[in-house]
Design an enzyme around this catalytic site. Structure first.
Site, mmCIF file in Angstrom:
data_model
loop_
_atom_site.group_PDB
_atom_site.id
_atom_site.type_symbol
_atom_site.label_atom_id
_atom_site.label_comp_id
_atom_site.label_asym_id
_atom_site.label_seq_id
_atom_site.Cartn_x
_atom_site.Cartn_y
_atom_site.Cartn_z
ATOM 1 N N THR A 9 0.848 -1.187 0.000
ATOM 2 C CA THR A 9 0.000 0.000 0.000
ATOM 3 C C THR A 9 0.886 1.240 0.000
ATOM 4 O O THR A 9 1.797 1.352 0.815
ATOM 5 C CB THR A 9 -0.900 -0.011 1.253
ATOM 6 O OG1 THR A 9 -1.855 -1.044 1.077
ATOM 7 C CG2 THR A 9 -1.605 1.309 1.467
ATOM 8 N N ALA B 138 -2.900 -3.215 -2.051
ATOM 9 C CA ALA B 138 -4.272 -3.609 -1.738
ATOM 10 C C ALA B 138 -5.233 -2.590 -2.341
ATOM 11 O O ALA B 138 -5.057 -1.383 -2.188
ATOM 12 C CB ALA B 138 -4.457 -3.688 -0.235
ATOM 13 N N HIS C 279 -7.091 -10.642 -0.533
ATOM 14 C CA HIS C 279 -6.348 -10.317 0.691
ATOM 15 C C HIS C 279 -7.065 -10.971 1.887
ATOM 16 O O HIS C 279 -8.074 -10.482 2.375
ATOM 17 C CB HIS C 279 -6.305 -8.792 0.875
ATOM 18 C CG HIS C 279 -5.276 -8.326 1.858
ATOM 19 N ND1 HIS C 279 -4.766 -9.130 2.859
ATOM 20 C CD2 HIS C 279 -4.641 -7.128 2.009
ATOM 21 C CE1 HIS C 279 -3.871 -8.444 3.570
ATOM 22 N NE2 HIS C 279 -3.774 -7.232 3.063
ATOM 23 N N HIS D 18 -3.610 -10.322 7.681
ATOM 24 C CA HIS D 18 -3.309 -9.076 8.409
ATOM 25 C C HIS D 18 -4.483 -8.393 9.105
ATOM 26 O O HIS D 18 -4.482 -7.168 9.251
ATOM 27 C CB HIS D 18 -2.662 -8.050 7.450
ATOM 28 C CG HIS D 18 -1.353 -8.534 6.890
ATOM 29 N ND1 HIS D 18 -0.813 -8.026 5.746
ATOM 30 C CD2 HIS D 18 -0.495 -9.466 7.329
ATOM 31 C CE1 HIS D 18 0.332 -8.645 5.485
ATOM 32 N NE2 HIS D 18 0.535 -9.517 6.447
ATOM 33 N N TYR E 199 -7.639 -7.895 8.257
ATOM 34 C CA TYR E 199 -8.693 -7.212 7.505
ATOM 35 C C TYR E 199 -9.942 -8.100 7.436
ATOM 36 O O TYR E 199 -10.024 -9.113 8.130
ATOM 37 C CB TYR E 199 -8.146 -6.758 6.141
ATOM 38 C CG TYR E 199 -6.998 -5.784 6.344
ATOM 39 C CD1 TYR E 199 -7.228 -4.555 6.957
ATOM 40 C CD2 TYR E 199 -5.696 -6.119 6.023
ATOM 41 C CE1 TYR E 199 -6.187 -3.667 7.217
ATOM 42 C CE2 TYR E 199 -4.643 -5.244 6.282
ATOM 43 C CZ TYR E 199 -4.895 -4.017 6.881
ATOM 44 O OH TYR E 199 -3.862 -3.154 7.151
ATOM 45 N N GLY F 224 10.212 -10.819 5.764
ATOM 46 C CA GLY F 224 11.548 -10.807 6.369
ATOM 47 C C GLY F 224 12.625 -11.425 5.510
ATOM 48 O O GLY F 224 13.762 -11.577 5.959
ATOM 49 N N GLY G 201 8.850 -7.237 0.210
ATOM 50 C CA GLY G 201 8.142 -5.993 0.429
ATOM 51 C C GLY G 201 9.089 -4.815 0.477
ATOM 52 O O GLY G 201 9.351 -4.143 -0.526
ATOM 53 N N ARG G 202 9.638 -4.559 1.656
ATOM 54 C CA ARG G 202 10.426 -3.350 1.854
ATOM 55 C C ARG G 202 11.664 -3.298 0.958
ATOM 56 O O ARG G 202 12.055 -2.230 0.478
ATOM 57 C CB ARG G 202 10.812 -3.223 3.324
ATOM 58 C CG ARG G 202 9.614 -2.913 4.198
ATOM 59 C CD ARG G 202 9.872 -3.224 5.646
ATOM 60 N NE ARG G 202 10.106 -4.654 5.851
ATOM 61 C CZ ARG G 202 10.372 -5.217 7.022
ATOM 62 N NH1 ARG G 202 10.446 -4.465 8.095
ATOM 63 N NH2 ARG G 202 10.558 -6.516 7.115
HETATM 64 C C1 LIG Z 1 4.658 0.144 3.014
HETATM 65 C C2 LIG Z 1 4.026 -1.213 3.164
HETATM 66 C C3 LIG Z 1 2.771 -1.428 2.661
HETATM 67 C C4 LIG Z 1 2.194 -2.706 2.738
HETATM 68 N N1 LIG Z 1 0.991 -2.922 2.147
HETATM 69 C C5 LIG Z 1 0.476 -4.170 2.072
HETATM 70 C C6 LIG Z 1 -0.690 -4.430 1.320
HETATM 71 O O1 LIG Z 1 -1.278 -3.559 0.686
HETATM 72 N N2 LIG Z 1 -1.153 -5.700 1.308
HETATM 73 C C7 LIG Z 1 -0.530 -6.718 1.980
HETATM 74 O O2 LIG Z 1 -0.990 -7.861 1.931
HETATM 75 N N3 LIG Z 1 0.599 -6.486 2.686
HETATM 76 C C8 LIG Z 1 1.131 -5.263 2.717
HETATM 77 N N4 LIG Z 1 2.319 -5.039 3.363
HETATM 78 C C9 LIG Z 1 3.067 -6.181 3.888
HETATM 79 C C10 LIG Z 1 4.099 -6.635 2.839
HETATM 80 O O3 LIG Z 1 3.479 -7.166 1.692
HETATM 81 C C11 LIG Z 1 5.065 -7.697 3.404
HETATM 82 O O4 LIG Z 1 4.341 -8.843 3.768
HETATM 83 C C12 LIG Z 1 5.830 -7.163 4.607
HETATM 84 O O5 LIG Z 1 6.444 -5.936 4.283
HETATM 85 C C13 LIG Z 1 6.897 -8.136 5.061
HETATM 86 O O6 LIG Z 1 7.765 -8.434 4.003
HETATM 87 P P1 LIG Z 1 9.232 -7.754 3.894
HETATM 88 O O7 LIG Z 1 9.974 -8.177 5.116
HETATM 89 O O8 LIG Z 1 9.792 -8.346 2.615
HETATM 90 O O9 LIG Z 1 9.039 -6.292 3.824
HETATM 91 C C14 LIG Z 1 2.891 -3.763 3.362
HETATM 92 C C15 LIG Z 1 4.141 -3.516 3.901
HETATM 93 C C16 LIG Z 1 4.718 -2.254 3.801
HETATM 94 C C17 LIG Z 1 6.101 -2.029 4.326
#
Ligand SMILES: Cc1cc2nc3c(=O)[nH]c(=O)nc-3n(C[C@H](O)[C@H](O)[C@H](O)COP(=O)(O)O)c2cc1C
Length: 436
Positions: free
Chosen positions: A92, A123, A244, A247, A249, A367, A388-389
């Site tokens: 997001t 999302a 989705h 988390h 929702y 992670g 993600g990040r």
């Molecule tokens: C800025 C941001 C926005 C996110 N938005 C969503 C989202 O829209 N839908 C979702 O399922 N997870 C969302 N997440 C979770 C990520 O998809 C991911 O599962 C989470 O960052 C852990 O993975 P990472 O360690 O690779 O960052 C978001 C995470 C971050 C940091």
């Protein structure tokens, strides 16, 4: 169980993002079972050893590229031939003004697109009541569908595949986001517990409104919102949708017993609590076909007051439901938590029973770095790894993994801001450029 370990173990930020994990006792590291060895994985290793290093790389980089790089091997995801396994996780970004996707998203996503790569969108609201965060995109109006089209086209022009994540936030919302200032809807009328200091979390500072429990006869219309969103996503050109179901929702508000306090056929037993999610899955599949539908689940994650007393049973039940649909595109699961073992962040691989039970492509997220991603693909623990990040901050993440070059650091302060460039499309590529 894990779910009760709440925020003292791994603080989950908006959307299940994990902040730097608080160390947990390394004694609690669960030894993983031997991973299922899949035929495709040994093929992957064989292919990986024949990767030809790029001319322009240094000799150290060449060695890295030559070594096994399971993440950079092909995978057949249903009808889609992926050229590598580094997936953009749904993120997001709060930059779709008035719920309408904007032209700057075309650059953002196409920067992260590679030939044969897989991207999952942020999302995307299935209806006007689905919203709980500022400037998230929707996919319930014609205007939104039209606005998505050039964004999807930009990704396809790069040769990547694009999945639209569709969601309803349920009670993770406030009256301000709801039509006519109504209460957000949920499985329950229990409000998310505000933090003692009146702020729900460190970033958003939101106190979520008291929700309104959906009446049984209102549920089919919400299921239908997901169906319509899926139809619209295909109309916009997406290759498929991800429901989705993670988390905290709306789907989880039904699935998890910390939240669902219903006594009707949508509450109580595991089967009843999963009924809403199963109805959404069935409706979406009927609309666009199982081969275009994936789901994201996080049975272990405790976020937004949503946790389950038996996450193993919950995950297993949901996987059983998915297996009923031949050709279901993928099951995408979020790791329970991380631990520090011997001073290093480690992923506990708690998803293994679900990976083993699920018949199709399994995506793991949460992670992962380059090393852990390669390891889990090589071990057969996951087919694909969603980042993600790291992907947010490194538009050319697969290339950086290939070259073994350093990564940009992400800037948390711009994750959810509304600027169309800063913290969005201005993260540099490894060669210093910022455009595509
Ligand atoms: C800025 C941001 C926005 C996110 N938005 C969503 C989202 O829209 N839908 C979702 O399922 N997870 C969302 N997440 C979770 C990520 O998809 C991911 O599962 C989470 O960052 C852990 O993975 P990472 O360690 O690779 O960052 C978001 C995470 C971050 C940091």
């Amino acid at each position: 169980m894990c779910a009760r370990r709440r925020r003292d173990v791994c603080h989950v930020m908006p959307h299940g993002e994990r902040s730097t994990p608080a160390p947990i006792n390394s004694d609690s590291h669960q030894p993983t079972e031997p991973h299922r060895q899949r035929e495709q994985t040994s093929q992957a290793r064989n292919r990986a050893s024949s990767v030809i290093p790029l001319q322009s790389t240094t000799s150290r980089e060449k060695m890295v590229a030559k070594e096994a790089m399971p993440l950079l091997t092909p995978h057949k995801l249903g009808q889609f031939n992926l050229s590598h396994r580094v997936v953009l996780a749904p993120l997001t970004r709060c930059r779709s003004y008035g719920s309408v996707p904007q032209p700057h998203a075309a650059l953002y996503y196409s920067q992260r697109a590679t030939k044969g790569g897989l991207l999952i969108s942020e999302a995307t609201d299935v209806s006007v009541t689905a919203k709980g965060y500022p400037e998230t995109p929707g996919i319930w109006t014609e205007e939104q569908v039209e606005a998505w089209k050039p964004i999807v086209d930009a990704v396809h022009r790069k040769g990547a595949f694009f999945i639209c994540q569709i969601w309803h936030v349920g009670r993770v919302s406030t009256n301000d986001y709801q039509p006519d200032g109504q209460a957000p809807i949920s499985s329950t009328d229990k409000q998310i517990t505000p933090e003692p200091d009146g702020r729900h979390d460190a970033e958003g500072g939101v106190v979520y409104s008291k929700p309104r429990r959906l009446q049984i006869d209102e549920i089919p219309a919400i299921v239908d919102d997901f169906r319509r969103a899926a139809r619209n996503a295909i109309e916009a050109g997406f290759d498929g949708v991800e429901i989705h179901g993670a988390h905290g929702y709306l789907l989880e508000q039904f699935m998890k017993d910390s939240c669902n306090d219903r006594t009707d056929e949508y509450g109580g037993s595991l089967e009843n609590r999963c009924r809403f999610a199963v109805e959404v899955i069935d409706a979406v599949i009927r609309e666009v076909g199982a081969e275009r539908v994936g789901i994201r689940l996080s049975p272990f994650v405790d976020y937004m007051d949503c946790y389950d007393s038996d996450p193993h049973a919950l995950g297993a039940y949901m996987v059983q439901q998915l297996n009923k649909h031949r050709g279901f595109l993928y099951c995408h699961m979020v790791e329970p938590r991380m631990a520090i073992v011997d001073g290093r962040r480690q992923i506990l691989h708690g998803l293994l029973p679900f990976r083993k039970a699920f018949n199709g492509t399994f995506i793991a997220a949460g992670g992962y770095d380059r090393e852990e991603g390669n390891k889990v693909v090589a071990d057969g623990y996951a087919d694909l790894v969603a980042y993600g990040r790291l992907f947010l901050a490194n538009p050319d993440l697969p290339k950086r993994f290939e070259l073994g070059v350093p990564l940009n650091k992400y800037d948390r302060s711009t994750f959810y801001t509304q600027d169309p460039v800063v913290g969005y499309t201005d993260y540099p590529f490894h060669d210093g450029s910022t455009a595509e």
